[in-house]
Design a protein around this motif. Structure first.
Motif, PDB file in Angstrom:
ATOM      1  N   TRP A   7      36.816  48.429  39.445  1.00 43.56           N
ATOM      2  CA  TRP A   7      37.710  47.271  39.241  1.00 43.56           C
ATOM      3  C   TRP A   7      39.170  47.690  39.283  1.00 43.56           C
ATOM      4  N   VAL A   8      39.511  48.790  38.606  1.00 46.95           N
ATOM      5  CA  VAL A   8      40.908  49.196  38.491  1.00 46.95           C
ATOM      6  C   VAL A   8      41.502  49.562  39.852  1.00 46.95           C
ATOM      7  N   ASN A   9      40.659  49.908  40.811  1.00 47.49           N
ATOM      8  CA  ASN A   9      41.143  50.263  42.143  1.00 47.49           C
ATOM      9  C   ASN A   9      41.119  49.101  43.120  1.00 47.49           C
ATOM     10  N   CYS A  10      40.732  47.921  42.615  1.00 41.33           N
ATOM     11  CA  CYS A  10      40.620  46.756  43.493  1.00 41.33           C
ATOM     12  C   CYS A  10      41.595  45.632  43.152  1.00 41.33           C
ATOM     13  N   HIS A  11      41.829  45.386  41.862  1.00 40.38           N
ATOM     14  CA  HIS A  11      42.632  44.220  41.484  1.00 40.38           C
ATOM     15  C   HIS A  11      43.118  44.364  40.052  1.00 40.38           C
ATOM     16  N   GLY A  12      44.313  43.837  39.774  1.00 38.00           N
ATOM     17  CA  GLY A  12      44.907  43.952  38.450  1.00 38.00           C
ATOM     18  C   GLY A  12      44.219  43.153  37.366  1.00 38.00           C
ATOM     19  N   GLY A  13      43.219  42.341  37.724  1.00 37.07           N
ATOM     20  CA  GLY A  13      42.500  41.566  36.717  1.00 37.07           C
ATOM     21  C   GLY A  13      41.674  42.414  35.767  1.00 37.07           C
ATOM     22  N   TRP A  14      41.620  43.729  36.005  1.00 32.40           N
ATOM     23  CA  TRP A  14      40.859  44.602  35.104  1.00 32.40           C
ATOM     24  C   TRP A  14      41.392  44.530  33.679  1.00 32.40           C
TER      25      TRP A  14
ATOM     26  N   THR B  47      37.893  40.466  41.152  1.00 33.96           N
ATOM     27  CA  THR B  47      37.895  40.177  39.717  1.00 33.96           C
ATOM     28  C   THR B  47      36.819  39.157  39.359  1.00 33.96           C
ATOM     29  N   PHE B  48      36.593  38.160  40.212  1.00 38.42           N
ATOM     30  CA  PHE B  48      35.503  37.215  39.939  1.00 38.42           C
ATOM     31  C   PHE B  48      34.154  37.942  39.906  1.00 38.42           C
ATOM     32  N   LEU B  49      33.948  38.827  40.874  1.00 40.13           N
ATOM     33  CA  LEU B  49      32.672  39.546  40.942  1.00 40.13           C
ATOM     34  C   LEU B  49      32.496  40.456  39.741  1.00 40.13           C
ATOM     35  N   THR B  50      33.510  41.246  39.415  1.00 41.01           N
ATOM     36  CA  THR B  50      33.378  42.187  38.310  1.00 41.01           C
ATOM     37  C   THR B  50      33.320  41.468  36.964  1.00 41.01           C
ATOM     38  N   THR B  51      34.027  40.346  36.831  1.00 41.40           N
ATOM     39  CA  THR B  51      33.899  39.541  35.612  1.00 41.40           C
ATOM     40  C   THR B  51      32.458  39.058  35.448  1.00 41.40           C
ATOM     41  N   SER B  52      31.870  38.609  36.546  1.00 40.82           N
ATOM     42  CA  SER B  52      30.484  38.127  36.503  1.00 40.82           C
ATOM     43  C   SER B  52      29.524  39.245  36.115  1.00 40.82           C
ATOM     44  N   ILE B  53      29.717  40.426  36.714  1.00 34.11           N
ATOM     45  CA  ILE B  53      28.831  41.554  36.399  1.00 34.11           C
ATOM     46  C   ILE B  53      29.002  41.976  34.943  1.00 34.11           C
ATOM     47  N   LEU B  54      30.265  42.072  34.501  1.00 35.01           N
ATOM     48  CA  LEU B  54      30.518  42.491  33.120  1.00 35.01           C
ATOM     49  C   LEU B  54      29.905  41.505  32.129  1.00 35.01           C
ATOM     50  N   CYS B  55      30.093  40.210  32.354  1.00 39.80           N
ATOM     51  CA  CYS B  55      29.534  39.198  31.439  1.00 39.80           C
ATOM     52  C   CYS B  55      28.006  39.260  31.431  1.00 39.80           C
ATOM     53  N   THR B  56      27.417  39.516  32.590  1.00 38.09           N
ATOM     54  CA  THR B  56      25.958  39.614  32.656  1.00 38.09           C
ATOM     55  C   THR B  56      25.457  40.812  31.864  1.00 38.09           C
ATOM     56  N   VAL B  57      26.127  41.955  32.005  1.00 36.68           N
ATOM     57  CA  VAL B  57      25.739  43.159  31.256  1.00 36.68           C
ATOM     58  C   VAL B  57      25.866  42.916  29.752  1.00 36.68           C
ATOM     59  N   LEU B  58      26.967  42.306  29.338  1.00 36.25           N
ATOM     60  CA  LEU B  58      27.159  42.031  27.908  1.00 36.25           C
ATOM     61  C   LEU B  58      26.113  41.047  27.392  1.00 36.25           C
ATOM     62  N   LEU B  59      25.800  40.062  28.196  1.00 33.47           N
ATOM     63  CA  LEU B  59      24.864  39.028  27.772  1.00 33.47           C
ATOM     64  C   LEU B  59      23.440  39.571  27.644  1.00 33.47           C
ATOM     65  N   ARG B  60      23.079  40.500  28.513  1.00 30.37           N
ATOM     66  CA  ARG B  60      21.724  41.070  28.444  1.00 30.37           C
ATOM     67  C   ARG B  60      21.569  41.954  27.205  1.00 30.37           C
ATOM     68  N   ASP B  61      22.671  42.491  26.700  1.00 28.85           N
ATOM     69  CA  ASP B  61      22.683  43.194  25.400  1.00 28.85           C
ATOM     70  C   ASP B  61      21.662  44.323  25.347  1.00 28.85           C
TER      71      ASP B  61
ATOM     72  N   GLY C 157      46.895  57.153  37.496  1.00 30.96           N
ATOM     73  CA  GLY C 157      46.566  57.522  36.127  1.00 30.96           C
ATOM     74  C   GLY C 157      47.158  56.553  35.117  1.00 30.96           C
ATOM     75  N   TRP C 158      47.813  57.108  34.059  1.00 26.85           N
ATOM     76  CA  TRP C 158      48.436  56.257  33.047  1.00 26.85           C
ATOM     77  C   TRP C 158      49.574  55.426  33.623  1.00 26.85           C
ATOM     78  N   GLY C 159      50.099  55.842  34.776  1.00 29.68           N
ATOM     79  CA  GLY C 159      51.198  55.083  35.380  1.00 29.68           C
ATOM     80  C   GLY C 159      50.809  53.650  35.685  1.00 29.68           C
ATOM     81  N   LEU C 160      49.534  53.411  35.987  1.00 23.73           N
ATOM     82  CA  LEU C 160      49.099  52.039  36.258  1.00 23.73           C
ATOM     83  C   LEU C 160      49.151  51.194  34.989  1.00 23.73           C
ATOM     84  N   TRP C 161      48.822  51.791  33.848  1.00 24.51           N
ATOM     85  CA  TRP C 161      48.957  51.078  32.573  1.00 24.51           C
ATOM     86  C   TRP C 161      50.424  50.711  32.337  1.00 24.51           C
ATOM     87  N   HIS C 162      51.311  51.642  32.622  1.00 29.08           N
ATOM     88  CA  HIS C 162      52.741  51.378  32.448  1.00 29.08           C
ATOM     89  C   HIS C 162      53.193  50.239  33.354  1.00 29.08           C
ATOM     90  N   PHE C 163      52.715  50.265  34.592  1.00 31.88           N
ATOM     91  CA  PHE C 163      53.074  49.206  35.540  1.00 31.88           C
ATOM     92  C   PHE C 163      52.557  47.844  35.066  1.00 31.88           C
TER      93      PHE C 163
END
Length: 351
Positions: free
Chosen positions: A30-37, A1-15, A79-85
């Motif tokens: 991300w969704v297959n690695c950690h619930g922080g997604w 989650t730290f890594l993907t948060t960093s990548i996501l913020c970088t992509v958004l920041l580069r605009d 699938g959607w079951g992870l959203w439910h969980f």
């Protein structure tokens, strides 16, 4: 989650619209690695909302990006079951887990990164910066969320470090010194060296858990009671969340354990509430103990009401220390006493 948060913020920041095409891939991994997604989706959604508010012409593009990000989270075995969980489990009501509690319930040292990042927001909104409102919106959201659930604080600080970087650089530009020239000229080499230092420095912390599961004094099991429990006959052991996995490891399969750290991945909300009532000595918990008639009960010494009830309802207290007690059903052989002296607290649990 730290890594993907960093990548996501970088992509958004580069605009850059072309780079935003990576967003679905980020969430699919991300969704297959950690619930922080789920926090990452909040970051993406808040950024899209704030940017569309300040620049309405971009609403359509952001709507598509967010929709594709959400769709990518379905690329998982459930699938959607992870959203439910996630909807059932990721919530601030897990009061018996420290890192899911509020920030103000933790030691004051944990507040320092939050206060620094939050002071940074106050500084940032007064600067003349690009993407001011998306950045401020995301960080305000994470600041509020981390006050309520302290586990989010580290994600908040990570995002703040990346999103504030351009404003800090513009406010305090690097001076052209020989050291700066060397670093900028050999940026890739410096980057690899810094990454190696991070890995080496994290070996005794982050990677240490590969061979050592840390034990904290506030939740560690009462090891003085363990020798007595090892002598117990096969049966059922009522215990609680903090000690369940320790009991499973040492006492299973002869003793079936009533609750362990897997919580909602194994147990229903009803069962979680029942164990909370047992530990606190509430009527519904005592009724359950009466129904179960379990062979053994191992609870913290703070469960005084439950201990009194057990004594009055066919149990005897065979082991009692300043941290816990073991109640044994009266028709069973007496357990040997626990250890007299405090066992030195280990740094980690190696089995």
């Amino acid at each position: 989650t730290f890594l993907t948060t960093s990548i996501l913020c970088t992509v958004l920041l580069r605009d850059r619209p072309r780079e935003r095409r990576w967003v679905p891939l980020i969430f699919a991994v991300w969704v297959n690695c950690h619930g922080g997604w789920i926090v990452g989706l909040g970051v993406l959604g808040m950024w899209a909302l704030a940017d569309s508010f300040s620049r309405p012409s971009r609403l359509g593009g952001w709507a598509l990006t967010v929709a594709l990000g959400i769709a990518a989270t379905l690329v998982n075995p459930y699938g959607w079951g992870l959203w439910h969980f996630i909807a059932e489990t990721v919530r601030p009501g897990r009061v018996d887990i420290t890192e899911w509690g509020p920030l103000w319930g933790t030691p004051a040292l944990n507040w320092i990164p939050w206060m620094v990042a939050t002071a940074g927001i106050a500084w940032f909104v007064r600067q003349s910066a690009d993407l001011k409102w998306p950045i401020a919106g995301v960080l305000v959201m994470l600041a509020c969320a981390s006050v309520r659930v302290m586990r989010i604080e580290s994600i908040y600080v990570t995002a703040a470090a990346i999103l504030f970087a351009p404003a800090i650089r513009n406010r305090w530009p690097a001076k052209s010194t020989p050291l700066v020239m060397v670093v900028t000229t050999h940026a890739r080499v410096v980057g690899v060296a810094l990454a190696a230092l991070v890995v080496a420095g994290g070996w005794r912390t982050s990677f240490r858990s590969i061979g050592c599961i840390g034990i904290w004094s506030a939740t560690r099991p009462d090891q003085r009671a363990l020798p007595a429990l090892l002598d117990a006959k096969p049966g059922r052991l009522v215990t609680f969340f903090d000690w369940g996995q320790y009991a499973l490891w040492h006492l299973g399969p002869d003793l079936k354990v009533s609750m362990d750290g897997r919580r909602e991945t194994v147990y229903t909300d009803k069962r979680l509430d029942e164990h909370g009532a047992i530990v606190r000595g509430l009527p519904e918990g005592l009724v359950l103990l009466e129904q179960w008639q379990a062979e053994y009960v191992w609870l913290p010494s703070t469960s005084t009401v439950t201990k009194t009830w057990l004594r009055e309802h066919g149990y005897r207290i065979d082991v009692e220390t300043d941290r816990s007690f073991v109640a044994v059903r009266a028709d069973l052989p007496e357990l040997p006493p626990g250890l007299d002296k405090e066992v030195p607290e280990p740094e980690c649990f190696r089995g």
